[in-house]
Motif scaffolding. Sequence first.
Motif, mmCIF file in Angstrom:
data_model
loop_
_atom_site.group_PDB
_atom_site.id
_atom_site.type_symbol
_atom_site.label_atom_id
_atom_site.label_comp_id
_atom_site.label_asym_id
_atom_site.label_seq_id
_atom_site.Cartn_x
_atom_site.Cartn_y
_atom_site.Cartn_z
ATOM 1 N N ILE A 1 10.225 2.836 -7.393
ATOM 2 C CA ILE A 1 9.744 2.321 -6.111
ATOM 3 C C ILE A 1 8.237 2.397 -6.040
ATOM 4 N N ALA A 2 7.664 3.478 -6.568
ATOM 5 C CA ALA A 2 6.205 3.636 -6.556
ATOM 6 C C ALA A 2 5.530 2.552 -7.361
ATOM 7 N N LEU A 3 6.077 2.257 -8.526
ATOM 8 C CA LEU A 3 5.483 1.212 -9.363
ATOM 9 C C LEU A 3 5.590 -0.148 -8.701
ATOM 10 N N ASP A 4 6.754 -0.423 -8.088
ATOM 11 C CA ASP A 4 6.918 -1.702 -7.409
ATOM 12 C C ASP A 4 5.968 -1.843 -6.247
ATOM 13 N N THR A 5 5.770 -0.763 -5.492
ATOM 14 C CA THR A 5 4.855 -0.799 -4.353
ATOM 15 C C THR A 5 3.435 -1.042 -4.807
ATOM 16 N N ALA A 6 3.045 -0.405 -5.908
ATOM 17 C CA ALA A 6 1.687 -0.606 -6.426
ATOM 18 C C ALA A 6 1.458 -2.046 -6.807
ATOM 19 N N ARG B 1 2.217 -11.574 7.760
ATOM 20 C CA ARG B 1 3.524 -11.271 7.196
ATOM 21 C C ARG B 1 3.726 -12.192 6.013
ATOM 22 N N LEU B 2 4.155 -11.643 4.920
ATOM 23 C CA LEU B 2 4.310 -12.418 3.691
ATOM 24 C C LEU B 2 5.697 -12.191 3.106
ATOM 25 N N SER B 3 6.434 -13.274 2.959
ATOM 26 C CA SER B 3 7.754 -13.218 2.330
ATOM 27 C C SER B 3 7.656 -13.781 0.927
ATOM 28 N N ILE B 4 8.210 -13.039 -0.045
ATOM 29 C CA ILE B 4 8.239 -13.473 -1.438
ATOM 30 C C ILE B 4 9.710 -13.522 -1.866
ATOM 31 N N PRO B 5 10.364 -14.642 -1.664
ATOM 32 C CA PRO B 5 11.805 -14.713 -1.935
ATOM 33 C C PRO B 5 12.177 -14.346 -3.355
ATOM 34 N N THR B 6 11.383 -14.772 -4.334
ATOM 35 C CA THR B 6 11.736 -14.520 -5.732
ATOM 36 C C THR B 6 11.639 -13.047 -6.095
ATOM 37 N N LYS B 7 10.858 -12.285 -5.316
ATOM 38 C CA LYS B 7 10.694 -10.852 -5.584
ATOM 39 C C LYS B 7 11.482 -9.997 -4.601
ATOM 40 N N GLN B 8 12.132 -10.658 -3.641
ATOM 41 C CA GLN B 8 12.879 -9.940 -2.612
ATOM 42 C C GLN B 8 11.984 -8.915 -1.902
ATOM 43 N N PHE C 1 9.037 -8.260 1.406
ATOM 44 C CA PHE C 1 8.484 -8.700 2.676
ATOM 45 C C PHE C 1 7.339 -7.754 3.021
ATOM 46 N N ILE C 2 6.117 -8.265 2.985
ATOM 47 C CA ILE C 2 4.923 -7.433 3.105
ATOM 48 C C ILE C 2 4.226 -7.727 4.420
ATOM 49 N N ILE C 3 3.816 -6.666 5.124
ATOM 50 C CA ILE C 3 3.075 -6.819 6.370
ATOM 51 C C ILE C 3 1.798 -5.987 6.297
ATOM 52 N N GLY C 4 0.765 -6.445 6.992
ATOM 53 C CA GLY C 4 -0.499 -5.707 6.981
ATOM 54 C C GLY C 4 -1.570 -6.438 7.752
ATOM 55 N N LYS C 5 -2.771 -5.868 7.761
ATOM 56 C CA LYS C 5 -3.925 -6.462 8.412
ATOM 57 C C LYS C 5 -4.537 -7.526 7.501
ATOM 58 N N THR C 6 -5.029 -8.614 8.108
ATOM 59 C CA THR C 6 -5.661 -9.659 7.304
ATOM 60 C C THR C 6 -6.954 -9.161 6.662
ATOM 61 N N SER C 7 -7.521 -8.100 7.208
ATOM 62 C CA SER C 7 -8.760 -7.551 6.654
ATOM 63 C C SER C 7 -8.513 -6.654 5.445
ATOM 64 N N TYR C 8 -7.236 -6.392 5.123
ATOM 65 C CA TYR C 8 -6.920 -5.498 4.009
ATOM 66 C C TYR C 8 -7.454 -6.054 2.697
ATOM 67 N N GLN C 9 -8.120 -5.216 1.939
ATOM 68 C CA GLN C 9 -8.638 -5.595 0.638
ATOM 69 C C GLN C 9 -8.214 -4.566 -0.386
ATOM 70 N N HIS C 10 -7.887 -5.052 -1.561
ATOM 71 C CA HIS C 10 -7.476 -4.166 -2.656
ATOM 72 C C HIS C 10 -7.940 -4.783 -3.961
ATOM 73 N N ALA D 1 15.655 -7.988 1.770
ATOM 74 C CA ALA D 1 14.299 -7.908 1.212
ATOM 75 C C ALA D 1 13.713 -6.523 1.459
ATOM 76 N N GLU D 2 12.924 -6.047 0.514
ATOM 77 C CA GLU D 2 12.263 -4.754 0.642
ATOM 78 C C GLU D 2 11.043 -4.893 1.559
ATOM 79 N N LEU D 3 10.953 -4.036 2.577
ATOM 80 C CA LEU D 3 9.826 -4.046 3.499
ATOM 81 C C LEU D 3 8.703 -3.177 2.956
ATOM 82 N N ILE D 4 7.509 -3.739 2.841
ATOM 83 C CA ILE D 4 6.333 -3.004 2.385
ATOM 84 C C ILE D 4 5.280 -3.090 3.489
#
Length: 303
Positions: A3-8, A125-132, A134-143, A286-289
């Motif tokens: 799970i940690a690797l997938d989240t990263a 909010r971002l859905s990625i069907p092929t990866k199952q 569902f990611i949510i966050g601030k639009t200002s997020y940078q990584h 879908a996995e919620l991140i």
Amino acid sequence: MRIALDTAKALSGISLLALLLAAPGCAVRKETHVHPPGQTPPALDANLADLVTKINSWSGAINTLTATVDLEPTAGSVYTGVIKEYHDVKGFILLQKPSMLRMQGQAPVVRTTIFDMVSNGEEFRLSIPTKQKFIIGKTSYQHPAKNALENLRPQHILQALLVPAVDAEHETTIFEKSDNRAEARRFYVVTVVEPLKNRHVVLRRKVWFDRADLELARVQFYDPSGTCTEDVEYSAYQDFTSIHYPTHIKLNRPEDDYEVTLTIQKATFNQPLPAEKFDLKKPEGAELIDLSATQQGENPVGN
């Protein structure tokens, strides 16, 4: 550990067009055509007041947009030494002032949905069907992302499609002429600054008009340090119902080291858009991140 690797991995790919590279049919293109410049056309006259009026009219005329577009991303620059161009991806855009955006992308050929994103200007909010996922966050997020296209954010697209009007209460403008002899083109440039205390000003954006036809040709956006964060070029204008709008929009993010070109195939302006069009729900299974914890100062998992 899994799970940690997938989240990263998810944290490094929260944007839109990173997904395009994994889509079927996204082969790299290498061919580039360069056209010689033509003769300089006669220049039209305009003053600062005329051009500010054009900016505000152009911006104020659009309240909603529904568009079918081709998306053509490019990652890399002359600074990195590597430039890769990818085949376009079919995209669908819904936009509503002041800050609502929904964007969906389909893979070439097979036309399966590879991403679906909504944003209200502050959160996405971002859905990625092929990866199952569902990611949510601030639009200002940078990584930091190894792939430059993973730096794309919905507000980058939004401000390119809706050029900001000049705020007369908080902004002032400067007028100049600019000649591009290499391309045999001449421009009027309206520089928009925000006056601060102690006689200082902050550069906000530069708006370019082609003197051959007085069309909006380019907008450059700047951060408080004076760095150009986004450079957008406009061309191939067409008349839609009551709206004169470019169908070729080239967006360059020099600091993020990516570029994307939007070619509008169909567009409808100022038609009502139901609120549910901007409501993207998490698909079942879908996995919620949630990136909130990371945005509050925690380090991304796995980094």
